[in-house]
Design an enzyme around this catalytic site. Sequence first.
Site, PDB file in Angstrom:
ATOM      1  N   ASP A  51      47.974 -52.519  11.500  1.00 31.77           N
ATOM      2  CA  ASP A  51      49.240 -52.498  12.406  1.00 31.77           C
ATOM      3  C   ASP A  51      49.349 -51.380  13.197  1.00 31.77           C
ATOM      4  O   ASP A  51      50.713 -50.916  13.340  1.00 31.77           O
ATOM      5  CB  ASP A  51      50.280 -52.836  11.489  1.00 31.77           C
ATOM      6  CG  ASP A  51      51.799 -52.902  12.257  1.00 31.77           C
ATOM      7  OD1 ASP A  51      51.683 -53.654  13.316  1.00 31.77           O
ATOM      8  OD2 ASP A  51      52.847 -52.886  11.512  1.00 31.77           O
TER       9      ASP A  51
ATOM     10  N   ARG B 177      67.381 -52.808  20.811  1.00 27.39           N
ATOM     11  CA  ARG B 177      67.094 -51.403  21.187  1.00 27.39           C
ATOM     12  C   ARG B 177      68.038 -51.223  22.578  1.00 27.39           C
ATOM     13  O   ARG B 177      67.700 -50.067  23.297  1.00 27.39           O
ATOM     14  CB  ARG B 177      65.913 -51.016  21.110  1.00 27.39           C
ATOM     15  CG  ARG B 177      65.387 -50.669  19.839  1.00 27.39           C
ATOM     16  CD  ARG B 177      64.049 -50.046  19.708  1.00 27.39           C
ATOM     17  NE  ARG B 177      63.153 -51.029  20.215  1.00 27.39           N
ATOM     18  CZ  ARG B 177      62.647 -52.193  19.306  1.00 27.39           C
ATOM     19  NH1 ARG B 177      63.192 -52.066  18.025  1.00 27.39           N
ATOM     20  NH2 ARG B 177      61.747 -53.033  19.784  1.00 27.39           N
TER      21      ARG B 177
HETATM   22 CA    CA Z   1      53.556 -54.810  13.845  1.00 29.66          CA
END
Ligand code: CA
Length: 734
Positions: free
Chosen positions: A348, A160
């Site tokens: 998550d 990124r």
């Molecule tokens: Ca993750």
Amino acid sequence: MPPFLRTFGTIALLLATIGCQTGSDQTARDGAAGAGAATSSPAAPARGPAAVDAARMMAAGSEPANWPTHGGTYYEQHYSTLDQINDGNIGKLELAWYYDLDTNRGQEAMPLVVDGVMYTTSAWSKLFAIDAATGKEIWKYDPEVIGGKAVHACCDVVNRGAALWNGKVFFGTIDGRLIAVDAKTGKPAWQAVTVDQKQAYTITGAPRVVKGKVIIGNSGAEYGVRGYVSAYDAETGKLIWRFYTVPGNPANGPDGAASDDAMANIAAKTWFGQWWKYGGGGTVWDAIVYDPDLDQLYLGVGNGSPWNHQIRSDGKGDNLFTSSIVAVNPDTGKYIWHYQETPGESWDFTATQPIILADLNIGGRPRKVLMQAPKNGFFYVIDRITGKLVSAEKFANVNWAEKIDLKTGRPVEYPEARYNGVGTFMQPAGIGAHAWHPMAFSPKTGLVYIPAMEVPLTYSPDAHFRFRPGRWNTGINFGTPWTGKVVDPEGKPLTGAAGTSSTETPAGGSLLAWNPVTQKEAWRIRFDHPWNGGALATAGNLVFQGNSSGQFVAYRADSGQKLWSFDAQAPIVAGASSYSVGGQQYVAVMVGYGGSMGIASPLPGKQIVPPNGRVIAFRIGGGAKLPPYTPELRGAAQPPAETFSPAMVAQGAVHYAENCRVCHAGVILPDLRRSGVLADKEAWQEVVIGGVLEPRGMVSFRDYLTPAQAESIRAYVAGEARSLQAEQRTGRAQ
Ligand code: CA
């Protein structure tokens, strides 16, 4: 419903963050790289390249010609005060140049620009210096990461972006190195190995530089690592401090790190069970933001490892600092405050998403706030001075919590959300209501522009969970690809997949304009496909965003009216930046589909092989054009002639789910149903067990599968290939 959406409904992108081995090609596709036509004034640096220091960085807002750090300035608003390109003349915006990359893996970087030179990174951790006015390559640097390391990259071998300081360019690599490159020569100045390379750490995020220290995090929470952030001396590469985000094994005592006190006094008592065996997670893989007003550094901390809180921590405790924003002292790494968004994280739900700093007038008084739209679907406004919650409201469909209690700062959860039974339908799910894609804030409109997503998913606890270091570990069962069935590890279908606390809504995405003061939507552009580009706002009353249909689009920032678009020939997931050279304003963005959903889902429309990525840049009257493009369609199903016993197919389905689907369900890596290797028993063994494709990222699975189990996977995929072939013959699939 379009075919790719049906696929979402079934696999539903379980693959929020999944590990992916098979390199479709690090180098295979059309290796030529070069600049497209352009004419403009040449860059004329007034000083040496990447001449960025503390004074210049602190005053970056007064030099809008440059984009010297992730997000434009330390406030990371993804906002340019340039207005030469504006809502009045946008119709004359044209391509100025393009620069071809040598890979079709995901492109997630945002180009940096200082004094007419662009610095950006590509998939496979490569670094480029490009003339920002012409697109001409100045130099490129390839650290030659090992292809097999891709097996630990949950979400594609992306990168990124870079950071700049005092004549050097810094970036992280997928194999865990932090590399400093001389901005003038493109040669490495130093490199630091920031992780234990025997463990499943990777780096995909951009470093930041604060007062001569390069700050870098890491990834790998799905693979059993323990998260931390490190600060290195920008001149020498010497480690200055390290902050662990979750406690280690208590038997090992303190780490001797900056985080020791915070671990002992705050975090340790929020963990139960034997979490250290699974690493604990808490990786800081994207947002690391420096506050120039308060001299604080904010770390966005990720999910727990494994996802399932029952397994990780006996279902007890908040598990600090997972899913939290932690403020630390940038000189010492010492803890200042934290705010946890999802206590006892079990889905998550990371707090790694982009963080924007701003001064907002709330309730009649100015407040120094940070803003974040994390995966869990609430938009948070947090007081930067105290770390206390100011407000939090849902910006997406959310069925895990009713609200965030403003007094305690804690969510009011729905009990069903913890999927203690079978098949709980979650929205958002692991892909998130917002992932890493930059959101932008325009001080002019007062709006935040969020690349938001609706990607629901069914969760059920994995009763047969066993930890496999270096492999994908969630403690959760999801749907299987292609069939949509939820199966337990024995391959038996489960029931109840339609959910407990909500009805199914289709997957999709939005560019969402959000008022952070009133916590209400201002306007929204909807997309069928969730995985779209990051946002850039400008003082020209514009918001730029690329999308999964391959369009780069400009909208009016105040109303959302679509004003302009450009056919980029391939999907865009990255965020754009804006700068000026020779008095001309430019907008630049990386083109290329990939990342977690690139791995897990097809492109909208036809089943095509994604083309190689590019950097593209625009200016008024740019006059350049992309070369013609003919999409390459994905191939026909190639089932073997042999037949296999139902028992073998069923066994193969389980091993496929555990080992293969996380990477081969999407369009970036090979669809095994269409693979020429499928029909050849020996070749299949050579790839899966022998590891002959390791240089391209497909490692050997001999540590996880016996040859007989590998063959059972072939049996399962053969059946799926026959089904696909039947659909292709009748025109129901392509
Ligand atoms: Ca993750």
